[in-house]
Design an enzyme around this catalytic site. Sequence first.
Site, PDB file in Angstrom:
ATOM      1  N   ASP A  43       1.392 -10.768   0.535  1.00  0.00           N
ATOM      2  CA  ASP A  43       0.546 -11.936   0.765  1.00  0.00           C
ATOM      3  C   ASP A  43       1.372 -13.213   0.620  1.00  0.00           C
ATOM      4  O   ASP A  43       2.393 -13.241  -0.084  1.00  0.00           O
ATOM      5  CB  ASP A  43      -0.600 -11.971  -0.251  1.00  0.00           C
ATOM      6  CG  ASP A  43      -1.586 -10.835  -0.038  1.00  0.00           C
ATOM      7  OD1 ASP A  43      -1.700 -10.365   1.111  1.00  0.00           O
ATOM      8  OD2 ASP A  43      -2.236 -10.429  -1.023  1.00  0.00           O
ATOM      9  N   TYR A  71       5.165  -3.803  -9.450  1.00  0.00           N
ATOM     10  CA  TYR A  71       4.783  -5.217  -9.377  1.00  0.00           C
ATOM     11  C   TYR A  71       4.731  -5.816 -10.776  1.00  0.00           C
ATOM     12  O   TYR A  71       4.367  -5.136 -11.752  1.00  0.00           O
ATOM     13  CB  TYR A  71       3.396  -5.375  -8.750  1.00  0.00           C
ATOM     14  CG  TYR A  71       3.291  -4.939  -7.313  1.00  0.00           C
ATOM     15  CD1 TYR A  71       3.506  -5.845  -6.270  1.00  0.00           C
ATOM     16  CD2 TYR A  71       2.946  -3.636  -6.984  1.00  0.00           C
ATOM     17  CE1 TYR A  71       3.393  -5.454  -4.947  1.00  0.00           C
ATOM     18  CE2 TYR A  71       2.833  -3.232  -5.662  1.00  0.00           C
ATOM     19  CZ  TYR A  71       3.057  -4.145  -4.650  1.00  0.00           C
ATOM     20  OH  TYR A  71       2.947  -3.745  -3.343  1.00  0.00           O
ATOM     21  N   ASP A  85      -7.842 -13.376  -5.549  1.00  0.00           N
ATOM     22  CA  ASP A  85      -6.598 -14.015  -5.987  1.00  0.00           C
ATOM     23  C   ASP A  85      -6.786 -15.529  -6.005  1.00  0.00           C
ATOM     24  O   ASP A  85      -7.859 -16.047  -5.677  1.00  0.00           O
ATOM     25  CB  ASP A  85      -5.404 -13.587  -5.128  1.00  0.00           C
ATOM     26  CG  ASP A  85      -5.498 -14.043  -3.676  1.00  0.00           C
ATOM     27  OD1 ASP A  85      -6.299 -14.940  -3.372  1.00  0.00           O
ATOM     28  OD2 ASP A  85      -4.764 -13.482  -2.834  1.00  0.00           O
ATOM     29  N   ARG A 189      -4.601  -7.029  -6.473  1.00  0.00           N
ATOM     30  CA  ARG A 189      -5.757  -7.936  -6.537  1.00  0.00           C
ATOM     31  C   ARG A 189      -7.024  -7.182  -6.930  1.00  0.00           C
ATOM     32  O   ARG A 189      -7.869  -7.705  -7.666  1.00  0.00           O
ATOM     33  CB  ARG A 189      -5.974  -8.597  -5.171  1.00  0.00           C
ATOM     34  CG  ARG A 189      -5.000  -9.692  -4.841  1.00  0.00           C
ATOM     35  CD  ARG A 189      -5.312 -10.290  -3.488  1.00  0.00           C
ATOM     36  NE  ARG A 189      -5.031  -9.368  -2.386  1.00  0.00           N
ATOM     37  CZ  ARG A 189      -5.562  -9.458  -1.183  1.00  0.00           C
ATOM     38  NH1 ARG A 189      -6.448 -10.408  -0.927  1.00  0.00           N
ATOM     39  NH2 ARG A 189      -5.229  -8.615  -0.232  1.00  0.00           N
TER      40      ARG A 189
END
Length: 303
Positions: A43, A71, A85, A189
């Site tokens: 993203d 992550y 988000d 997310r």
Amino acid sequence: MPEPAPRGILLVDKSGGMTSHDVVARARRALGTRKIGHAGTLDPMATGLLVLGVGAATRLLTYIVGLDKTYEATIRLGVATDSDDADGAETARAHPDAVAAVTRERIDAGVRELTGEIEQVPSRVSAIKVGGKRAYDLVRAGEEVQLKARRVTVSRFEVVAVRGADLDAGGTAVDVDVVVDCTSGTYIRALARDLGADLGVGGHLTALRRTRIGPFAVADAVPGIEPGAALLSDAAVATAVLGAFDVSADEARDLRHGKRLPGAAARLTGDTPAAVDPDGRLVGIVERRGDDVKSLMNMAADA
């Protein structure tokens, strides 16, 4: 004599505010070729590792996109958004008393519930296609989108730090720094959203950085893309992901011509390893067929 077309894999450390397509466009300009693709979108808000395939090596991306990933993220508990988000609009804010009741023990318990093999509903604002259209396009057009749950595996969901946060226009929230190891297709997310929902206060992602895809680490990535950027060889990448199957020059020629290698299956050490010739060039990806070995994907000798 013209310069050979660039071919290989480029590891890029994407900065925030850019789309994955923006990175590809920059790479096309810098490397002078349009034949560039990426393995796994990030993203615009997210930073970190983006794997680019250049030239003939784009054919390897299909073997990279499904690898496990790592992550680093920050989850804000106490506020929900329509995109799960920080780029989305706020949809709910918990009462300060509810936020104050979110203890470390409750956070750890909620994280445990979201660890392992789970059923996850992806964020509505995602690239998943619904009826041939991207979910985020449908949401932006005002349509109601219902996505089906998917089975994913979160092998590590580790809380690194928990701290309070002051919100604009008053109010408080709890920021939770986490590290996540997960299978491809997991939405961080959605983990933020579901953790907040389970705790009764809502949640969304405020920071996301991808640090690993399979054997590739962001520490080995370039922060920018310059002309003449050094590419990883397709042979090195394919063997790192799939394992190696060394072949002779004659076997390499036969594989490239679509022939099987009789009785060679006993030499295989994986299901679909990378065939590499004596000069270290990638011949292609092979598979077992009974006692023989057959090409699954060939790489042209002069590619």
